[in-house]
Write an enzyme that holds these catalytic residues in place. Structure first.
Site, short mmCIF file in Angstrom:
data_model
loop_
_atom_site.label_atom_id
_atom_site.label_comp_id
_atom_site.label_asym_id
_atom_site.label_seq_id
_atom_site.Cartn_x
_atom_site.Cartn_y
_atom_site.Cartn_z
N ASN A 21 2.72 4.11 -11.26
CA ASN A 21 1.38 4.03 -11.86
C ASN A 21 0.26 3.99 -10.82
O ASN A 21 -0.84 4.46 -11.10
CB ASN A 21 1.32 2.77 -12.74
CG ASN A 21 -0.09 2.38 -13.09
OD1 ASN A 21 -0.72 3.00 -13.95
ND2 ASN A 21 -0.62 1.37 -12.39
N ASP A 25 0.88 -1.16 0.00
CA ASP A 25 0.00 0.00 0.00
C ASP A 25 0.92 1.21 0.00
O ASP A 25 1.62 1.47 0.99
CB ASP A 25 -0.91 -0.02 1.24
CG ASP A 25 -1.95 1.09 1.20
OD1 ASP A 25 -1.70 2.12 0.54
OD2 ASP A 25 -3.02 0.92 1.81
N LYS A 82 -3.20 15.14 -9.88
CA LYS A 82 -2.46 14.85 -11.10
C LYS A 82 -1.65 16.08 -11.55
O LYS A 82 -0.60 15.94 -12.19
CB LYS A 82 -3.41 14.37 -12.20
CG LYS A 82 -3.94 12.96 -11.92
CD LYS A 82 -2.79 11.94 -11.88
CE LYS A 82 -3.24 10.51 -11.65
NZ LYS A 82 -2.16 9.53 -11.68
N VAL A 88 -9.25 6.01 -20.38
CA VAL A 88 -8.77 4.64 -20.56
C VAL A 88 -9.77 3.71 -19.85
O VAL A 88 -10.10 3.93 -18.68
CB VAL A 88 -7.37 4.43 -19.93
CG1 VAL A 88 -6.80 3.07 -20.35
CG2 VAL A 88 -6.42 5.55 -20.29
N TYR A 113 -9.00 15.34 -7.60
CA TYR A 113 -8.27 14.39 -8.48
C TYR A 113 -7.38 15.17 -9.44
O TYR A 113 -6.20 14.83 -9.62
CB TYR A 113 -9.25 13.49 -9.24
CG TYR A 113 -8.52 12.56 -10.20
CD1 TYR A 113 -7.74 11.52 -9.70
CD2 TYR A 113 -8.56 12.76 -11.58
CE1 TYR A 113 -7.03 10.68 -10.56
CE2 TYR A 113 -7.86 11.92 -12.44
CZ TYR A 113 -7.10 10.89 -11.93
OH TYR A 113 -6.38 10.07 -12.77
#
Ligand code: NDP
Ligand code: 8X3
Length: 257
Positions: free
Chosen positions: A91, A64, A161, A190, A157
């Site tokens: 990732n 984690d 990023k 995606v 979010y």
């Protein structure tokens, strides 16, 4: 093209989607793989499959990324030969909710920032010393179009990023001359488990993101990551934005009726 056969590639968040596809894309090249995620049973299954299919070594472990102590213990505790990490693909990440800022859920915010920003930092902080020692390495961070543009409800979010974008640029500046290069891949839509995670298990809502258009696959992104990682050492593809044809910006998609 750089030969990654028997080199070590470390992919975080390899139990699903883009990370899983990246693991396979490097396995195809004969690289040995370090793969991790929280769902250890999935990681172990993938490790067995890739080992059998590509005759490579795979070291799978539960991780984690949100706890610095856990990250340090797991990575510093790896057998010596696994610490020669040539490529790190940061990732592991997620989105939680699509609420307006005034309706934001604290736990969702914390989960996104702890995973996407702090987790990426914790893994990098632990791996960079190994790379510095060998004066060699390549860090590839998975950002997002959401780090370049905002959309309604994207608030935290998108911020996480955007932070990945800044961290990538900061890494590239600070690591210049050390032998380590740093790149980022910023995908648009995606089709992975991303949406199901964002909507806390609501698959119907998750699937609605792709209605009338063809999204990217994890493999599409993995092929780009693979291309970046296999360029000659003097060349760095610093950043790539990868979108479906039907997506023009974070908030503009063309959908067939
Ligand atoms: P998935 O949900 O399919 O995969 C996410 C991966 O991250 C899983 O393997 C998950 O493993 C892992 N992960 C999540 N939290 C943690 C954690 N705390 N510790 C370790 N691993 C963790 O989504 P994607 O493949 O789409 O997402 C991969 C990356 O791509 C993310 O950074 C995402 O932000 C980014 N991205 C995705 C886009 C999309 O449209 N899908 C577009 C742009 C960027 P586990 O749950 O087993 O721990
Ligand atoms: C994921 C892409 O547009 O769903 O980073 O936020 S988006």
């Amino acid at each position: 093209m750089k030969n990654l056969k028997k080199k070590t590639v470390f992919v975080t968040g390899a139990s699903s989607g883009i990370g899983k596809a990246c693991a396979e894309a490097f396995a195809v090249l004969g690289a040995n793989l370090l793969i991790c995620a929280r769902r250890i049973e999935r990681i172990e299954k993938l490790a067995n499959e890739l080992h059998k299919k590509y005759k490579i070594k795979v070291f799978a472990f539960e991780l984690d990324v949100r706890s610095f102590d856990v990250v340090q213990e797991a990575i510093n505790g790896l057998p010596k030969e696994w610490k020669k990490i040539d490529v790190l693909v940061n990732n592991a990440g997620l989105s939680r909710g699509l609420n307006k800022i005034q309706d934001g859920v604290l736990q969702d915010w914390e989960e996104m920032l702890d995973t996407n920003v702090k987790g990426l930092l914790y893994v990098s902080k632990t791996v960079i010393p190994f790379m510095l020692k060998r004066k060699y390495g390549h860090i590839i961070n998975i950002g997002s179009i959401a780090g370049r543009e905002l959309y309604p409800g994207g608030n935290v979010y998108c911020a996480s990023k955007a932070a990945v974008d800044s961290i990538t640029k900061g890494m590239r500046i600070d690591l210049i001359g050390t032998g380590i290069k740093v790149s980022t891949v910023d995908p648009g839509l995606v089709n992975t488990e991303f949406g199901v995670v964002r909507y806390h298990g609501d698959k119907k809502r998750a699937d609605s993101a792709y209605v009338g258009m063809k999204p990217l696959t994890g493999k599409d992104i993995a092929e780009v990551v693979q291309f970046i990682a296999t360029r000659e050492d003097y060349l760095n593809i610093a950043e790539v934005l990868v979108l479906p044809k039907a997506q023009a910006s974070a908030n503009l998609t063309f959908r067939k009726q």
